[in-house]
Write a protein that holds these residues in place. Structure first.
Motif, short mmCIF file in Angstrom:
data_model
loop_
_atom_site.label_atom_id
_atom_site.label_comp_id
_atom_site.label_asym_id
_atom_site.label_seq_id
_atom_site.Cartn_x
_atom_site.Cartn_y
_atom_site.Cartn_z
N VAL A 1 -1.68 0.51 -16.03
CA VAL A 1 -1.94 1.72 -15.24
C VAL A 1 -0.61 2.42 -14.98
CG1 VAL A 1 -2.88 2.58 -13.05
CG2 VAL A 1 -3.93 0.59 -14.14
N PRO B 1 -6.47 -5.18 -13.25
CA PRO B 1 -6.24 -3.86 -13.86
C PRO B 1 -5.72 -3.98 -15.29
CG PRO B 1 -5.05 -4.06 -11.75
CD PRO B 1 -5.49 -5.44 -12.18
N GLY C 1 0.79 -1.24 0.00
CA GLY C 1 0.00 0.00 0.00
C GLY C 1 0.82 1.28 0.00
N1 NAP Z 1 0.40 -0.92 -13.05
C1 NAP Z 1 -0.11 -1.79 -13.90
O1 NAP Z 1 -0.11 -1.57 -15.12
C2 NAP Z 1 -0.74 -3.07 -13.41
C3 NAP Z 1 -1.54 -3.79 -14.29
C4 NAP Z 1 -2.12 -4.98 -13.86
C5 NAP Z 1 -1.88 -5.43 -12.57
N2 NAP Z 1 -1.10 -4.70 -11.73
C6 NAP Z 1 -0.86 -5.24 -10.38
O2 NAP Z 1 -1.18 -4.26 -9.42
C7 NAP Z 1 -0.44 -4.52 -8.23
C8 NAP Z 1 0.19 -3.22 -7.75
O3 NAP Z 1 1.19 -2.82 -8.69
P1 NAP Z 1 1.47 -1.28 -9.05
O4 NAP Z 1 1.21 -1.13 -10.48
O5 NAP Z 1 0.79 -0.41 -8.07
O6 NAP Z 1 3.07 -1.20 -8.90
P2 NAP Z 1 3.98 -0.64 -7.73
O7 NAP Z 1 3.74 0.81 -7.49
O8 NAP Z 1 5.35 -1.10 -8.06
O9 NAP Z 1 3.42 -1.39 -6.45
C9 NAP Z 1 3.77 -2.68 -6.10
C10 NAP Z 1 3.69 -2.75 -4.60
O10 NAP Z 1 3.96 -4.09 -4.18
C11 NAP Z 1 4.82 -4.03 -3.06
N3 NAP Z 1 5.63 -5.23 -3.01
C12 NAP Z 1 6.40 -5.76 -4.01
N4 NAP Z 1 7.05 -6.83 -3.54
C13 NAP Z 1 6.67 -7.00 -2.26
C14 NAP Z 1 7.01 -7.93 -1.24
N5 NAP Z 1 7.88 -8.92 -1.46
N6 NAP Z 1 6.42 -7.80 -0.02
C15 NAP Z 1 5.55 -6.79 0.21
N7 NAP Z 1 5.20 -5.88 -0.71
C16 NAP Z 1 5.77 -5.98 -1.92
C17 NAP Z 1 5.68 -2.79 -3.27
O11 NAP Z 1 6.13 -2.28 -2.04
P3 NAP Z 1 7.64 -2.50 -1.54
O12 NAP Z 1 8.52 -2.49 -2.76
O13 NAP Z 1 7.88 -1.37 -0.61
O14 NAP Z 1 7.65 -3.82 -0.84
C18 NAP Z 1 4.71 -1.84 -3.93
O15 NAP Z 1 4.07 -1.01 -3.01
C19 NAP Z 1 0.56 -5.62 -8.58
O16 NAP Z 1 0.09 -6.87 -8.14
C20 NAP Z 1 0.58 -5.59 -10.10
O17 NAP Z 1 0.95 -6.82 -10.65
C21 NAP Z 1 -0.53 -3.54 -12.12
#
Ligand code: NAP
Length: 250
Positions: A184, A181, A13
């Motif tokens: 994004v 999603p 988050g």
């Molecule tokens: N952006 C897109 O285009 C998109 C599209 C489809 C799906 N999604 C999904 O949406 C979700 C959020 O992604 P986002 O786009 O918001 O990218 P983001 O800003 O990189 O967020 C990913 C989050 O996951 C956390 N995270 C990663 N590894 C972790 C771990 N080992 N333990 C705890 N937390 C962890 C990160 O926090 P820390 O690094 O501080 O741990 C970060 O806050 C993901 O599951 C992604 O696959 C994103």
């Protein structure tokens, strides 16, 4: 789902979609606890949102999940919403030898992480009068982007797992939702300023509107093309989709 009166725990988050959802739910008066590895991101998010709480978590490590689940149950006995949002995305090469440095962390974070997190909290959630698990998959669960094959495979697996969870929890107090999603604008794979991706706030606003309905799959308009592609013509659409994304936006 009901969008008020909840106690919500969200993995990842401190940035991107997770932070956006946490802030939207916080604004509606829900108690929100965010988590992640980077202390600075967690601290900045709770500083900007008075009353929001945070806990350090690494979903790739079972011991971290177990410790956080124990703390959550003790500190927030009314916890009734789990959002499995944390995820990582890296480029790989499905045509070559697998890179263990991509394979293992991606599967541990995106697939084992949410399965273990839910497993650690499910008995607690079942005791609540009404509870919700939201698994964040992706449009790429349905139409893979070939240059991130492992990532897409973990998301397809989460779609499958979500279907099984929903089936098995039918008749219980726990509802299981999937949020898939489209692309994004976040830090994921450096897409924050890519004009082809959906602006984060627009995505959050449309998602919150859909979350307020009874839909079990939360699909903004922009992802339906990927979600609805699955079928006998999947191969041709997949080629077209990958060819188009391989082109430069400019
Ligand atoms: N952006 C897109 O285009 C998109 C599209 C489809 C799906 N999604 C999904 O949406 C979700 C959020 O992604 P986002 O786009 O918001 O990218 P983001 O800003 O990189 O967020 C990913 C989050 O996951 C956390 N995270 C990663 N590894 C972790 C771990 N080992 N333990 C705890 N937390 C962890 C990160 O926090 P820390 O690094 O501080 O741990 C970060 O806050 C993901 O599951 C992604 O696959 C994103």
């Amino acid at each position: 789902m009901k969008l008020t009166g909840n106690t919500v725990f969200i993995t990842g988050g401190g940035s991107g979609i997770g932070r956006g959802l946490a802030e939207a739910l916080h604004k509606l008066g829900n108690k929100v606890i965010i988590s992640g590895r980077r202390k600075g991101h967690l601290a900045a998010t709770i500083k900007a949102n008075s009353g929001m709480q945070s806990v350090e978590l690494d979903v790739a490590h079972p011991a971290s999940i177990a410790a956080v689940a124990k703390k959550l149950i003790a500190d927030y006995p009314e916890l009734n919403v789990l959002i499995n949002n944390a995820g990582i995305m890296q480029i790989d090469d499905a045509a070559g030898a697998v890179d263990e440095a991509v394979l293992v962390p991606t599967v541990m974070t995106n697939l084992l992480g949410p399965i273990r997190m839910t497993s650690a909290l499910i008995d607690h959630l079942k005791k609540q009068a009404s509870a919700t698990v939201i698994n964040v998959s992706s449009g790429l669960a349905f139409t893979p982007l070939a240059m991130t094959a492992v990532y897409c495979a973990t998301k397809a697996a989460m779609h499958s797992y979500t279907l099984s969870q929903r089936y098995k929890l039918k008749g219980s107090s726990v509802t299981v939702l999937e949020l898939a999603p489209p692309w994004v604008q976040t830090d994921l794979l450096g897409g924050k300023s890519d004009p082809r991706a959906m602006p984060l706030q627009e995505f959050i606003d449309e998602t919150m509107t859909l979350l307020a309905t009874n839909a079990t799959e939360i699909l903004v308009e922009g992802v339906k093309m990927l979600r609805n592609n699955v079928g006998p013509d999947e191969g041709a659409f997949l080629t077209q989709f990958n060819d188009r994304l391989a082109q430069s936006p400019h």
